[in-house]
Design a protein around this motif. Structure first.
Motif, short mmCIF file in Angstrom:
data_model
loop_
_atom_site.label_atom_id
_atom_site.label_comp_id
_atom_site.label_asym_id
_atom_site.label_seq_id
_atom_site.Cartn_x
_atom_site.Cartn_y
_atom_site.Cartn_z
N GLY B 105 0.89 -1.22 -0.05
CA GLY B 105 0.02 -0.05 -0.02
C GLY B 105 0.80 1.31 0.04
N ILE B 119 -11.61 -0.04 -6.35
CA ILE B 119 -12.83 0.52 -6.02
C ILE B 119 -13.95 -0.19 -5.08
N GLU B 122 -12.64 0.06 -1.54
CA GLU B 122 -12.92 1.33 -1.07
C GLU B 122 -14.46 1.09 -0.69
N ARG B 123 -15.40 0.82 -1.54
CA ARG B 123 -16.64 0.75 -1.09
C ARG B 123 -17.12 -0.17 -0.10
N GLN B 124 -16.44 -1.14 0.12
CA GLN B 124 -16.57 -2.15 1.35
C GLN B 124 -16.20 -1.26 2.55
N LYS B 125 -14.76 -0.73 2.59
CA LYS B 125 -14.46 0.29 3.75
C LYS B 125 -15.35 1.37 4.03
N LEU B 126 -16.11 1.93 3.02
CA LEU B 126 -17.29 2.97 3.28
C LEU B 126 -18.31 2.25 3.90
N GLU B 127 -18.75 1.15 3.38
CA GLU B 127 -19.93 0.34 4.16
C GLU B 127 -19.74 0.05 5.70
N ARG B 128 -18.33 -0.42 5.92
CA ARG B 128 -17.96 -0.54 7.12
C ARG B 128 -17.91 0.64 8.09
N MET B 129 -17.59 1.70 7.60
CA MET B 129 -17.48 2.80 8.11
C MET B 129 -18.85 3.34 8.49
#
Lengths: 315, 194
Positions: B105, B119, B122-129
């Motif tokens: 990274g 992408i 990142e979408r998964q990270k946003l969902e977790r947040m």
């Protein structure tokens, strides 16, 4: 009221983060926060605040420039900046509170007044507010756009599946009532219009299987495939995510020759937890009972069956 | 157990004892000090701050086994960390680091555009947040938002009846709580606890 010593603390921390202290000052500052956890927590808090102020375009020009050249361009700080970005995107999409805390008009954050580079005029405050508003709108817009697109795709998939089921029902009824008719005959005038149109060449049938919970008395979930179905997409819900990778084997108990397997799969997050997806070419599948073994593999080479699923395919 | 392992274990136990006589409290102090050391090396532009923090502890433990008298463990660790930092810089000057040695990274990318997989991550990270934010209480979630917007944080502190420094640290602790939740979710999606 915030004391001037607190302002001085803030300014010293910002200067440290932006490499504006002399080596001697930096060492003294480091010795302090390494010995005192409260001082360290305060430094961390200021660092996060500085990142958020940068992302919201709330930093005065010279500090902003220093932030970009002395902080943001360092790879070791990337994780903190990415986390702050996500937090801003998600917290900005939260609904507004019913009784917001009243924020009085301001001439800028007082903590920065003592900072050598800082001076805020009403015009600058207004322009900062407009920029912040624009960035928020863009970030929120982007996020909502992605969400809407995902919802639209899901809706389209559901519609496609419904249409496939309708087609399947129609084909079954047609086979029953028109056994002796030539296949090339025109359809009955009262038949649904959708049947008159040529079917798209690549239907995808979807099937979502949970381990041990959705099995019926005989053969688990049933799925119907038509001649226009190109792929059967099977989503396997994984309730034991403690493996490094997974191997999937699809087999037919009635036909030992049929064996489809795929190794080294990683689950992805779905709406109801982790999911592994496999796509099977529909034309090669025959009607009957299918059993899927999901094998969990560890980095040590150890393997075991994590879950078993089953479904019945109808054609 | 080999002699070296025994020595390492003895040193580590002595280090924990120096931090607190209660083993559990010592563990907490150890983790706090480790975070401070990681932060120190990160601010000194080291790409592997965790490794250097652990190296500091190994050396401090060694000194304890040798019988070195330490009065202030934080200050002593700082002294050792400073030495390790100098050694680190010297080694970098002698041997230019390879791009392939950079942690995951952190390697430079020749492609500024994100791949589909990135992408999706990142979408998964946003969902977790988003999920973790939902787990916070309404007041805490609103405080995070109000403070982040930052129109007038001093006024916010006055409304809450405390100092700006206290609010700032409270918000930091909320972010830490969120970070732990997000990390837990990425390890195990069933461990959605905050």
């Amino acid at each position: 009221m915030q004391s001037s010593s607190a302002d001085a603390e803030y300014n010293e921390a910002v200067s440290y983060l932006l490499k504006q202290l002399t080596e001697e000052e930096a060492e003294r500052f480091e010795e302090n926060y390494l010995s005192d956890h409260d001082a360290f927590e305060h430094l961390e808090a200021i660092e996060e605040e500085l990142i958020e102020d940068y992302l919201r375009d709330q930093l005065p020009g010279e500090i902003r420039e220093l932030f970009e050249t002395q902080y943001a361009n360092r790879p070791e700080n990337r994780e903190k900046i990415d986390f702050a970005k996500r937090l801003i995107i998600c917290s900005d999409s939260l609904p507004a509170r019913k009784a917001p805390i009243h924020i009085s008009p301001t001439h800028g954050p007082a903590r920065l007044r003592g900072f050598p580079f800082y001076s805020v005029t009403p015009a600058r405050a207004a322009s900062i507010a407009i920029i912040v508003l624009l960035i928020s709108v863009i970030l929120l817009g982007g996020y909502l756009f992605r969400r809407n697109r995902l919802a639209a795709e899901t809706q389209a998939r559901i519609e496609l599946e419904e249409r496939e089921r309708e087609l399947q029902k129609h084909l079954e009824s047609q086979q029953g009532s028109n056994k002796n008719q030539d296949d090339k005959n025109q359809p009955h005038p009262q038949e649904p219009r959708s049947v008159q149109q040529p079917a798209p060449p690549t239907f995808i049938a979807s099937l979502r299987l949970k381990p041990n919970t959705e099995r019926g008395a005989s053969g688990g979930k049933a799925v119907s495939l038509t001649s226009s179905t190109a792929w059967l997409k099977i989503s396997l819900v994984v309730s034991r995510p403690d493996y490094d990778s997974y191997n999937v084997t699809v087999r037919r108990p009635s036909d030992s020759r049929f064996n489809f397997s795929k190794a080294g799969l990683k689950p992805v997050h779905g709406r109801d937890g982790l999911v592994i997806t496999v796509n099977l070419p529909a034309q090669t599948l025959e009607a009957g009972l299918y059993v899927i073994d999901l094998e969990g593999a560890r980095a040590t080479g150890e393997r075991e069956i994590a879950h078993t699923y089953q479904f019945t395919l109808q054609k | 157990m080999s002699g070296q392992e025994a020595t390492g274990s003895d040193g580590f136990n002595s280090l924990l004892l120096m931090l607190d006589s209660n083993r559990e409290q010592a563990g907490i102090r150890y983790e706090e000090l480790r975070q401070r050391l990681i932060s120190y090396f990160r601010h000194r532009e080291c790409l592997t701050p965790e490794d250097l923090a652990d190296k500091t502890f190994t050396r401090v433990s060694g000194k304890l086994v040798e019988g070195e008298e330490i009065r202030n463990i934080g200050a002593f660790c700082f002294g050792v960390a400073r030495m390790i930092l100098k050694e680190h810089w010297t080694s970098l000057n002698k041997q230019p680091s390879s791009l392939t040695d950079l942690p995951a990274g952190q390697e430079p990318s020749c492609d500024p555009f994100r791949t589909e997989a990135e992408i999706e991550i990142e979408r998964q990270k946003l969902e977790r947040m988003e999920w973790c934010l939902d787990q916070l209480g309404d007041e805490d979630r609103q405080l995070l938002k109000d403070y982040s917007i930052g129109a007038n944080r001093e006024h916010l502190a006055r409304v809450l009846g405390t100092t700006l420094k206290n609010v700032r640290v409270k918000v930091h602790r909320l972010r830490e709580k969120l970070k732990k939740c997000v990390e837990a979710c990425s390890r195990d999606p069933n461990a959605y606890e905050i």
